[in-house]
Write a protein that holds these residues in place. Structure first.
Motif, PDB file in Angstrom:
ATOM      1  N   HIS C 129       0.854  -1.194   0.000  1.00 23.91           N
ATOM      2  CA  HIS C 129       0.000   0.000   0.000  1.00 23.91           C
ATOM      3  C   HIS C 129       0.881   1.232   0.000  1.00 23.91           C
ATOM      4  N   GLU C 130       0.796   2.005  -1.036  1.00 25.28           N
ATOM      5  CA  GLU C 130       1.582   3.244  -1.050  1.00 25.28           C
ATOM      6  C   GLU C 130       0.865   4.328  -1.847  1.00 25.28           C
ATOM      7  N   GLU C 131       1.280   5.555  -1.610  1.00 29.14           N
ATOM      8  CA  GLU C 131       0.883   6.665  -2.453  1.00 29.14           C
ATOM      9  C   GLU C 131       1.656   6.539  -3.767  1.00 29.14           C
ATOM     10  N   MET C 132       1.033   6.959  -4.862  1.00 29.86           N
ATOM     11  CA  MET C 132       1.729   6.963  -6.148  1.00 29.86           C
ATOM     12  C   MET C 132       2.414   8.315  -6.351  1.00 29.86           C
ATOM     13  N   TYR C 133       3.686   8.273  -6.773  1.00 28.44           N
ATOM     14  CA  TYR C 133       4.365   9.451  -7.318  1.00 28.44           C
ATOM     15  C   TYR C 133       4.705   9.095  -8.763  1.00 28.44           C
ATOM     16  N   GLY C 134       4.401  10.007  -9.708  1.00 28.00           N
ATOM     17  CA  GLY C 134       4.631   9.680 -11.113  1.00 28.00           C
ATOM     18  C   GLY C 134       5.596  10.633 -11.796  1.00 28.00           C
ATOM     19  N   GLU C 135       6.280  10.114 -12.810  1.00 30.39           N
ATOM     20  CA  GLU C 135       7.160  10.937 -13.651  1.00 30.39           C
ATOM     21  C   GLU C 135       6.319  11.842 -14.548  1.00 30.39           C
ATOM     22  N   PRO C 136       6.901  12.933 -15.040  1.00 31.15           N
ATOM     23  CA  PRO C 136       8.278  13.375 -14.832  1.00 31.15           C
ATOM     24  C   PRO C 136       8.509  13.974 -13.445  1.00 31.15           C
ATOM     25  N   PHE C 137       9.626  13.591 -12.842  1.00 32.88           N
ATOM     26  CA  PHE C 137      10.061  14.073 -11.532  1.00 32.88           C
ATOM     27  C   PHE C 137      11.043  15.213 -11.812  1.00 32.88           C
ATOM     28  N   GLY C 138      10.703  16.412 -11.315  1.00 31.04           N
ATOM     29  CA  GLY C 138      11.456  17.605 -11.709  1.00 31.04           C
ATOM     30  C   GLY C 138      12.751  17.817 -10.962  1.00 31.04           C
ATOM     31  N   VAL C 139      13.647  16.853 -11.046  1.00 33.77           N
ATOM     32  CA  VAL C 139      14.951  16.966 -10.377  1.00 33.77           C
ATOM     33  C   VAL C 139      16.066  17.000 -11.421  1.00 33.77           C
ATOM     34  N   PRO C 140      17.241  17.518 -11.054  1.00 36.05           N
ATOM     35  CA  PRO C 140      18.387  17.435 -11.970  1.00 36.05           C
ATOM     36  C   PRO C 140      18.767  15.978 -12.241  1.00 36.05           C
ATOM     37  N   GLU C 141      19.407  15.736 -13.370  1.00 34.62           N
ATOM     38  CA  GLU C 141      19.929  14.396 -13.636  1.00 34.62           C
ATOM     39  C   GLU C 141      20.761  13.950 -12.435  1.00 34.62           C
ATOM     40  N   PRO C 142      20.515  12.752 -11.934  1.00 35.90           N
ATOM     41  CA  PRO C 142      21.250  12.289 -10.756  1.00 35.90           C
ATOM     42  C   PRO C 142      22.637  11.759 -11.125  1.00 35.90           C
ATOM     43  N   LEU C 143      23.469  11.600 -10.107  1.00 33.89           N
ATOM     44  CA  LEU C 143      24.710  10.845 -10.316  1.00 33.89           C
ATOM     45  C   LEU C 143      24.385   9.396 -10.626  1.00 33.89           C
ATOM     46  N   GLU C 144      23.454   8.817  -9.863  1.00 34.57           N
ATOM     47  CA  GLU C 144      23.126   7.399 -10.017  1.00 34.57           C
ATOM     48  C   GLU C 144      21.632   7.198  -9.803  1.00 34.57           C
ATOM     49  N   THR C 145      21.052   6.296 -10.582  1.00 33.94           N
ATOM     50  CA  THR C 145      19.673   5.865 -10.370  1.00 33.94           C
ATOM     51  C   THR C 145      19.736   4.486  -9.720  1.00 33.94           C
ATOM     52  N   VAL C 146      19.278   4.386  -8.482  1.00 38.84           N
ATOM     53  CA  VAL C 146      19.414   3.138  -7.723  1.00 38.84           C
ATOM     54  C   VAL C 146      18.119   2.326  -7.731  1.00 38.84           C
ATOM     55  N   PHE C 147      16.962   3.008  -7.698  1.00 40.73           N
ATOM     56  CA  PHE C 147      15.671   2.320  -7.733  1.00 40.73           C
ATOM     57  C   PHE C 147      14.735   3.022  -8.713  1.00 40.73           C
ATOM     58  N   VAL C 148      13.927   2.222  -9.416  1.00 37.99           N
ATOM     59  CA  VAL C 148      12.809   2.754 -10.199  1.00 37.99           C
ATOM     60  C   VAL C 148      11.564   1.993  -9.767  1.00 37.99           C
ATOM     61  N   SER C 149      10.468   2.725  -9.524  1.00 41.23           N
ATOM     62  CA  SER C 149       9.223   2.112  -9.044  1.00 41.23           C
ATOM     63  C   SER C 149       8.218   1.877 -10.160  1.00 41.23           C
ATOM     64  N   TRP C 150       7.515   0.756 -10.039  1.00 44.81           N
ATOM     65  CA  TRP C 150       6.344   0.415 -10.846  1.00 44.81           C
ATOM     66  C   TRP C 150       5.117   0.627  -9.972  1.00 44.81           C
ATOM     67  N   PHE C 151       4.077   1.265 -10.500  1.00 48.43           N
ATOM     68  CA  PHE C 151       2.838   1.429  -9.742  1.00 48.43           C
ATOM     69  C   PHE C 151       1.693   0.724 -10.440  1.00 48.43           C
ATOM     70  N   GLN C 152       0.807   0.201  -9.623  1.00 45.11           N
ATOM     71  CA  GLN C 152      -0.356  -0.548 -10.092  1.00 45.11           C
ATOM     72  C   GLN C 152      -1.200   0.253 -11.078  1.00 45.11           C
ATOM     73  N   GLY C 153      -1.286   1.558 -10.867  1.00 42.73           N
ATOM     74  CA  GLY C 153      -2.133   2.397 -11.715  1.00 42.73           C
ATOM     75  C   GLY C 153      -1.507   2.756 -13.047  1.00 42.73           C
ATOM     76  N   GLY C 154      -0.255   2.319 -13.293  1.00 40.62           N
ATOM     77  CA  GLY C 154       0.320   2.507 -14.615  1.00 40.62           C
ATOM     78  C   GLY C 154       1.470   3.496 -14.690  1.00 40.62           C
ATOM     79  N   GLU C 155       1.862   4.080 -13.556  1.00 45.91           N
ATOM     80  CA  GLU C 155       2.951   5.053 -13.573  1.00 45.91           C
ATOM     81  C   GLU C 155       4.287   4.417 -13.172  1.00 45.91           C
TER      82      GLU C 155
END
Lengths: 240, 240, 240, 240
Positions: C129-155
């Motif tokens: 059970h979680e709140e959905m956060y969806g892309e685009p996420f307005g942050v600068p390009e990171p040094l590293e991407t460690v996790f990417v989330s899949w959401f049930q609603g399609g985001e």
């Protein structure tokens, strides 16, 4: 946990060139390994181009946490099936640069404050006699720029750069021309020991770094009903 | 200025697999090139694995501004002396992933607002039938993440990524399994045309991308008096 | 060396919302700190918005190696002179996203093999059970991407990202909506403990992170003869 | 498409310092704008600190594609509600450095081959009289390093760096001390014109760069049944 380091050396100039042999009676790779063995928490050994399989047997690699590669004159003599110019291979780029061998002064500036590879260093240090490497340096944009060099003759060079490939951390360090006593300089030994500790990944090694597993329809995390034509059977090995 | 594109295709499944041939009667590379030729400012042609030198002759490459590479089943049949699995070669990494061929839904989300490669696109778009590629994707950290995919079966994938190698811009785009009509979808054609325009470097081509020029002592930008022993003579070609 | 962690919590919903209070009778920040204190090598305490100076006194910050910031509803109540929305301030970007509160399933995929922050984790894990956060996420390009989330609603969402600012390492972790028991989940506690160890910089703290020292002409590393007009006197403080 | 540039100048030293006024009788911002107006495809105007709202009215910003910011002595006089030290604000970092005003020689080396910002430039160029800025430069790791400077006094500096924030491209360029005629030098004018063309994003401007839209349960892309407690009502504005 002791970090197991293997220092790979060409071992060509030490054997053929009198000036190099006088500066490094214990060879360059031997000098680097000896310094690392004094640094604490590191156990370093050496292998050379002349060893069977250039010293890079599966058993040796399995017992190596961090590999240091010193290459210069004999890149072309390394057999492709053993290690095909590993730095260029990891970069996927020419790695070219301009150069001059004049024993001029090089001054390295730290460009990333408090980076682990700069641990215990002043904000700059000098190597009184070095070969010049000049920009543009034909490498991919790095993750981090740790050192930039100033040269007496008017050039600059990004002398300490990091990248990651797979689960491995890569550090490129410019100094170390064989006709100068660079590896005897304590600050250089400090950089190399710092870099070993930074590069070390304590995680369990990947069993198969190239694994490309099939996730068949019957075992999906969310329900999927297969649709449309297909090329592969369930559980089949992927195309590589 | 017209951008000259060469679309390289394996041209294997189109010839051997009836389902693929029915979806792409003009082949996949032909479909991509035709769409690019409609996009404006782009002149696209095709070559295939079966052509002499796989179609990648020096003359063809000299007349190519942007190369599109479609590889899947026949990576191993590309001769190393022509092009050794170019994407893996440029990445210096395994580029591995998990996969499933079930015709499931893929939804691509734009992750870099107003990026040139996302020009004219909505914030997400769907491909109703696609092969699944799942993370972790064994590539180096990209310069930019432009698209991330959601898959019906529960996986995610970084589907649009950029890198630079030398003077060249690289874009990786995930979709395009040969048994689905992906390349007929206008939004996919738009991404490919955008990527061609983004990748195009209008600067004059480097004459020798591997050049490593010597800068001899007599011609330094700042005064240098040569000191210490040396290995090379002035003007000598560098070690590569 | 014990890593000293301060967990900052808004402590608003725990006090005002019955559902949150029932899930986190020890508060969210208290739950996070308690888990860290069980992790080994970490000593964690808590401060809240309601404390004097929001708990972020110079003495407390001087005794903090890693700061964890949990902000959601009361960003606007943090006084600018104490801490002006620290994440947005460090990013220099809007950090905006789309969202939905539906208690749907989130699945996080590791995108950087064997990264220290993913230590001991499987290649994916679920939060039921979680709140959905969806892309685009307005942050600068990171040094590293460690996790990417899949959401049930399609985001999808880049849920674990790293940056460096000055000598400090920054990790953004998405999950943790206050109405769900996310911080009680052992795998989430593991991520947070891993991130604390990764973020910790054992180097001595910079005395003045804003120092902009003058290097006067008489003390240059290489000879310089002053030329031309000037605005400043020797040793004068720089313009900031 | 003509690129609309606004050059922002402090306009302090040009008015108060005789040496600066003699070098730049048309002011620095005026000199930069005049050069851009000669470059082709660019329409440049100027505003200054002394203008109402420092010249940065909503109407002016709406008509500006690329903003050039020249700041030095009067950072502190820019009102926070107008523009709070925009470069530091975008970086989220101290941006500090060491410095010396001695009219010494600076030599900039191109570090990214064939980068659009280096278009038409030689591999290095000199500015005979400049202020020294020295590493470490307290900025986040850049997307790209385009120039690195060599200074006569022995320092180096990353003089041309790129970042992206939101949909905007940022280029930092070091040279341009007000007591030297740097902006009259054609190669410097070329860099600035190149940078304007590179930074220009032809995409439609984002209506609300901070938008954080709710995606309510009834309108999800994939079926979601709401579960568990919640804090927000459907369609409610997000927390910022």
């Amino acid at each position: 946990m002791t970090i197991r380091v293997t220092v790979w050396g060409e071992n060509v100039h030490e054997q053929k060139n009198r000036a190099v042999a006088e500066i490094y009676p214990a060879t360059m790779h031997g000098t680097i390994a000896a310094a690392l063995n004094q640094a604490g928490g590191i156990s370093a050994g050496t292998v050379t181009l002349q060893d069977a399989e250039h010293g890079l047997t599966p058993a040796k690699l399995a017992a190596t946490d961090v590999l240091i590669w010193w290459g210069h004159a004999a890149h072309g003599e390394v057999k492709d099936e053993i290690a095909e110019r590993p730095f260029k291979r990891l970069m996927g780029a020419p790695c070219n640069l301009s150069w001059r061998e004049a024993g001029e002064r090089e001054r390295l500036w730290v460009t990333s404050r408090q980076h682990p590879i700069a641990r215990g260093l002043p904000d700059h240090f000098e190597i009184e006699h070095e070969e010049m490497y000049g920009e543009p340096f034909g490498v991919p944009e790095p993750l981090e720029t740790v050192f930039v060099s100033w040269f007496q003759g008017g050039e600059v060079f990004r002398s300490g750069l990091t990248w990651r490939r797979g689960a491995g951390n890569i550090f490129y360090f410019r100094p170390g021309h064989e006709t100068y006593p660079t590896y005897h300089q304590p600050v250089v030994q400090q950089v190399i020991a710092n870099a070993v500790r930074w590069a070390h990944n304590p995680e369990a090694r990947l069993t198969d770094p190239n694994a490309a597993p099939n996730r068949p329809v019957g075992q999906t995390l969310e329900p999927v009903v297969e649709r449309g034509p297909r090329l592969h059977h369930d559980g089949e090995a992927g195309l590589r």
